[in-house]
Design a protein around this motif. Structure first.
Motif, PDB file in Angstrom:
ATOM      1  N   PHE A 100       0.841  -1.190   0.000  1.00  0.00           N
ATOM      2  CA  PHE A 100       0.000   0.000   0.000  1.00  0.00           C
ATOM      3  C   PHE A 100       0.882   1.247   0.000  1.00  0.00           C
ATOM      4  CE2 PHE A 100      -2.742  -3.315   1.360  1.00  0.00           C
ATOM      5  CZ  PHE A 100      -4.003  -2.952   0.932  1.00  0.00           C
ATOM      6  N   TYR A 101       0.547   2.165  -0.917  1.00  0.00           N
ATOM      7  CA  TYR A 101       1.288   3.408  -1.079  1.00  0.00           C
ATOM      8  C   TYR A 101       0.370   4.588  -0.824  1.00  0.00           C
ATOM      9  CZ  TYR A 101       4.791   0.632  -3.585  1.00  0.00           C
ATOM     10  OH  TYR A 101       5.742  -0.288  -3.925  1.00  0.00           O
ATOM     11  N   LEU A 102       0.835   5.534  -0.035  1.00  0.00           N
ATOM     12  CA  LEU A 102       0.124   6.797   0.073  1.00  0.00           C
ATOM     13  C   LEU A 102       0.446   7.622  -1.169  1.00  0.00           C
ATOM     14  CD1 LEU A 102       0.660   7.807   3.815  1.00  0.00           C
ATOM     15  CD2 LEU A 102      -1.182   6.450   2.794  1.00  0.00           C
ATOM     16  N   ASN A 103      -0.519   8.396  -1.612  1.00  0.00           N
ATOM     17  CA  ASN A 103      -0.325   9.282  -2.761  1.00  0.00           C
ATOM     18  C   ASN A 103       0.336  10.562  -2.242  1.00  0.00           C
ATOM     19  OD1 ASN A 103      -0.466  10.130  -5.410  1.00  0.00           O
ATOM     20  ND2 ASN A 103      -2.534  10.950  -5.203  1.00  0.00           N
ATOM     21  N   LEU A 104       1.605  10.448  -1.943  1.00  0.00           N
ATOM     22  CA  LEU A 104       2.339  11.465  -1.192  1.00  0.00           C
ATOM     23  C   LEU A 104       2.870  12.581  -2.084  1.00  0.00           C
ATOM     24  CD1 LEU A 104       3.368  11.979   1.738  1.00  0.00           C
ATOM     25  CD2 LEU A 104       5.470  10.773   1.070  1.00  0.00           C
ATOM     26  N   GLU A 105       2.636  13.818  -1.644  1.00  0.00           N
ATOM     27  CA  GLU A 105       3.181  14.983  -2.347  1.00  0.00           C
ATOM     28  C   GLU A 105       4.703  14.899  -2.381  1.00  0.00           C
ATOM     29  OE1 GLU A 105       1.941  18.577  -0.465  1.00  0.00           O
ATOM     30  OE2 GLU A 105      -0.061  18.547  -1.370  1.00  0.00           O
ATOM     31  N   GLY A 106       5.272  15.219  -3.543  1.00  0.00           N
ATOM     32  CA  GLY A 106       6.718  15.222  -3.676  1.00  0.00           C
ATOM     33  C   GLY A 106       7.302  13.872  -4.050  1.00  0.00           C
ATOM     34  N   ARG A 107       6.528  12.819  -3.889  1.00  0.00           N
ATOM     35  CA  ARG A 107       7.005  11.486  -4.282  1.00  0.00           C
ATOM     36  C   ARG A 107       6.196  10.958  -5.461  1.00  0.00           C
ATOM     37  NH1 ARG A 107       6.224   6.718  -0.114  1.00  0.00           N
ATOM     38  NH2 ARG A 107       4.109   6.839  -0.962  1.00  0.00           N
ATOM     39  N   GLU A 108       4.894  11.099  -5.390  1.00  0.00           N
ATOM     40  CA  GLU A 108       4.005  10.620  -6.445  1.00  0.00           C
ATOM     41  C   GLU A 108       3.783  11.750  -7.456  1.00  0.00           C
ATOM     42  OE1 GLU A 108       2.978   7.447  -6.413  1.00  0.00           O
ATOM     43  OE2 GLU A 108       3.886   7.050  -4.465  1.00  0.00           O
ATOM     44  N   PRO A 109       3.577  11.414  -8.728  1.00  0.00           N
ATOM     45  CA  PRO A 109       3.418  12.452  -9.761  1.00  0.00           C
ATOM     46  C   PRO A 109       2.286  13.440  -9.474  1.00  0.00           C
ATOM     47  CG  PRO A 109       3.701  10.296 -10.776  1.00  0.00           C
ATOM     48  CD  PRO A 109       3.557  10.064  -9.295  1.00  0.00           C
ATOM     49  N   ARG A 110       1.184  12.951  -8.911  1.00  0.00           N
ATOM     50  CA  ARG A 110       0.045  13.824  -8.581  1.00  0.00           C
ATOM     51  C   ARG A 110      -0.324  13.649  -7.113  1.00  0.00           C
ATOM     52  NH1 ARG A 110      -1.377  11.066 -13.043  1.00  0.00           N
ATOM     53  NH2 ARG A 110      -3.102  10.001 -12.016  1.00  0.00           N
ATOM     54  N   GLY A 111       0.684  13.724  -6.265  1.00  0.00           N
ATOM     55  CA  GLY A 111       0.491  13.466  -4.843  1.00  0.00           C
ATOM     56  C   GLY A 111      -0.510  14.405  -4.198  1.00  0.00           C
ATOM     57  N   SER A 112      -1.343  13.842  -3.323  1.00  0.00           N
ATOM     58  CA  SER A 112      -2.364  14.646  -2.649  1.00  0.00           C
ATOM     59  C   SER A 112      -2.207  14.655  -1.133  1.00  0.00           C
ATOM     60  CB  SER A 112      -3.760  14.108  -3.001  1.00  0.00           C
ATOM     61  OG  SER A 112      -3.930  12.797  -2.471  1.00  0.00           O
ATOM     62  N   VAL A 113      -1.423  13.745  -0.590  1.00  0.00           N
ATOM     63  CA  VAL A 113      -1.235  13.687   0.860  1.00  0.00           C
ATOM     64  C   VAL A 113      -0.004  14.529   1.210  1.00  0.00           C
ATOM     65  CG1 VAL A 113      -0.742  12.190   2.838  1.00  0.00           C
ATOM     66  CG2 VAL A 113      -2.239  11.374   0.995  1.00  0.00           C
ATOM     67  N   PRO A 114      -0.196  15.603   1.976  1.00  0.00           N
ATOM     68  CA  PRO A 114       0.956  16.446   2.337  1.00  0.00           C
ATOM     69  C   PRO A 114       1.958  15.678   3.202  1.00  0.00           C
ATOM     70  CG  PRO A 114      -1.138  17.526   2.886  1.00  0.00           C
ATOM     71  CD  PRO A 114      -1.455  16.109   2.523  1.00  0.00           C
ATOM     72  N   GLN A 115       3.227  16.012   3.060  1.00  0.00           N
ATOM     73  CA  GLN A 115       4.257  15.394   3.887  1.00  0.00           C
ATOM     74  C   GLN A 115       3.932  15.543   5.364  1.00  0.00           C
ATOM     75  OE1 GLN A 115       7.098  13.739   3.089  1.00  0.00           O
ATOM     76  NE2 GLN A 115       7.154  14.009   0.871  1.00  0.00           N
ATOM     77  N   SER A 116       3.354  16.686   5.739  1.00  0.00           N
ATOM     78  CA  SER A 116       3.035  16.944   7.145  1.00  0.00           C
ATOM     79  C   SER A 116       1.939  16.013   7.682  1.00  0.00           C
ATOM     80  CB  SER A 116       2.601  18.403   7.323  1.00  0.00           C
ATOM     81  OG  SER A 116       1.444  18.669   6.539  1.00  0.00           O
ATOM     82  N   ALA A 117       1.163  15.396   6.781  1.00  0.00           N
ATOM     83  CA  ALA A 117       0.081  14.500   7.201  1.00  0.00           C
ATOM     84  C   ALA A 117       0.441  13.030   7.007  1.00  0.00           C
ATOM     85  CB  ALA A 117      -1.192  14.827   6.415  1.00  0.00           C
ATOM     86  N   TYR A 118       1.712  12.760   6.677  1.00  0.00           N
ATOM     87  CA  TYR A 118       2.122  11.395   6.357  1.00  0.00           C
ATOM     88  C   TYR A 118       1.835  10.413   7.496  1.00  0.00           C
ATOM     89  CZ  TYR A 118       5.006   7.383   5.121  1.00  0.00           C
ATOM     90  OH  TYR A 118       5.443   6.109   4.843  1.00  0.00           O
ATOM     91  N   ASP A 119       2.361  10.673   8.677  1.00  0.00           N
ATOM     92  CA  ASP A 119       2.220   9.734   9.794  1.00  0.00           C
ATOM     93  C   ASP A 119       0.753   9.510  10.158  1.00  0.00           C
ATOM     94  OD1 ASP A 119       4.956   9.307  10.024  1.00  0.00           O
ATOM     95  OD2 ASP A 119       5.217  10.933  11.479  1.00  0.00           O
ATOM     96  N   GLU A 120       0.003  10.582  10.235  1.00  0.00           N
ATOM     97  CA  GLU A 120      -1.415  10.481  10.595  1.00  0.00           C
ATOM     98  C   GLU A 120      -2.205   9.684   9.551  1.00  0.00           C
ATOM     99  OE1 GLU A 120      -5.262  13.477  11.155  1.00  0.00           O
ATOM    100  OE2 GLU A 120      -3.234  14.308  10.980  1.00  0.00           O
TER     101      GLU A 120
END
Length: 198
Positions: A100-120
């Motif tokens: 399972f991958y989070l759609n993380l900003e800065g890693r995924e091309p169209r990331g929607s999950v901010p780095q600041s919200a990663y852990d939560e």
């Protein structure tokens, strides 16, 4: 040996219609291995190993359909086939087996999950995976492993955020073509297991 386990393992494990044929197949394999061993010299060691075991497959679990139904995954159009078709608002997606991958900003091309919200966000998804139940009320997932506990080295940055290890009987799938149901059955009745390779 892989094919017969995928299609006849339930018959062996639950004394089904083709249990005898399953055992006959392995008797033949054993005979062939014996013939090979006889041809080896006295100083040669023969090793027979497997990279995984088998268990009966009760349900295929369509992880991306589950994520879609739970509001984590959406697609740009109704005609979707691949990871490229996910919508920008997607929060997570799955790849096999149980990654399972989070759609993380800065890693995924169209990331929607901010780095600041990663852990939560990851904790929320982990809790949902741990509480996922099959049609008969059994837990689907034995355990969930976080990326930093399983992956290291030069390419750890592309590792999944979570890996779900299924309980026996649940085969975690992850296609993008869509499925009408989260839980399904197909022609295969045996699936890989992870704790009994030898």
């Amino acid at each position: 040996t892989d094919r017969i386990n995928h299609f006849l393992f339930e018959h062996y494990e639950r004394d089904g219609e083709y249990a005898e044929e399953f055992l006959d197949f392995y008797a033949q394999v054993d005979e062939y291995l014996g013939k090979l061993r006889e041809r080896l010299g006295d100083g040669v060691t023969m090793v027979v190993a497997s990279d995984h075991g088998f268990t009966t497959l009760d349900y295929e679990v369509h992880c991306n359909e589950w994520l879609r139904q739970e509001g984590w995954l959406s697609f740009e159009t109704d005609d979707h086939e691949s990871l490229d078709d996910i919508a920008d608002e997607t929060r997570a997606y799955a790849l096999i087996p149980g990654r399972f991958y989070l759609n993380l900003e800065g890693r995924e091309p169209r990331g929607s999950v901010p780095q600041s919200a990663y852990d939560e966000t990851r904790d929320e998804l982990r809790a949902m995976l741990e509480s996922l139940e099959g049609p008969d009320g059994e837990p689907v997932v034995e355990r969930v492993v976080e990326r930093e506990d399983a992956f290291f080295g030069d390419h750890a940055d592309i590792a999944p955020d979570l890996v779900a290890i299924p309980n026996a009987g649940f085969d975690l799938k992850a296609g993008f073509r869509g499925s009408e149901a989260v839980f399904d059955t197909g022609p295969r009745n045996g699936m890989h297991s992870f704790s009994d390779a030898c």
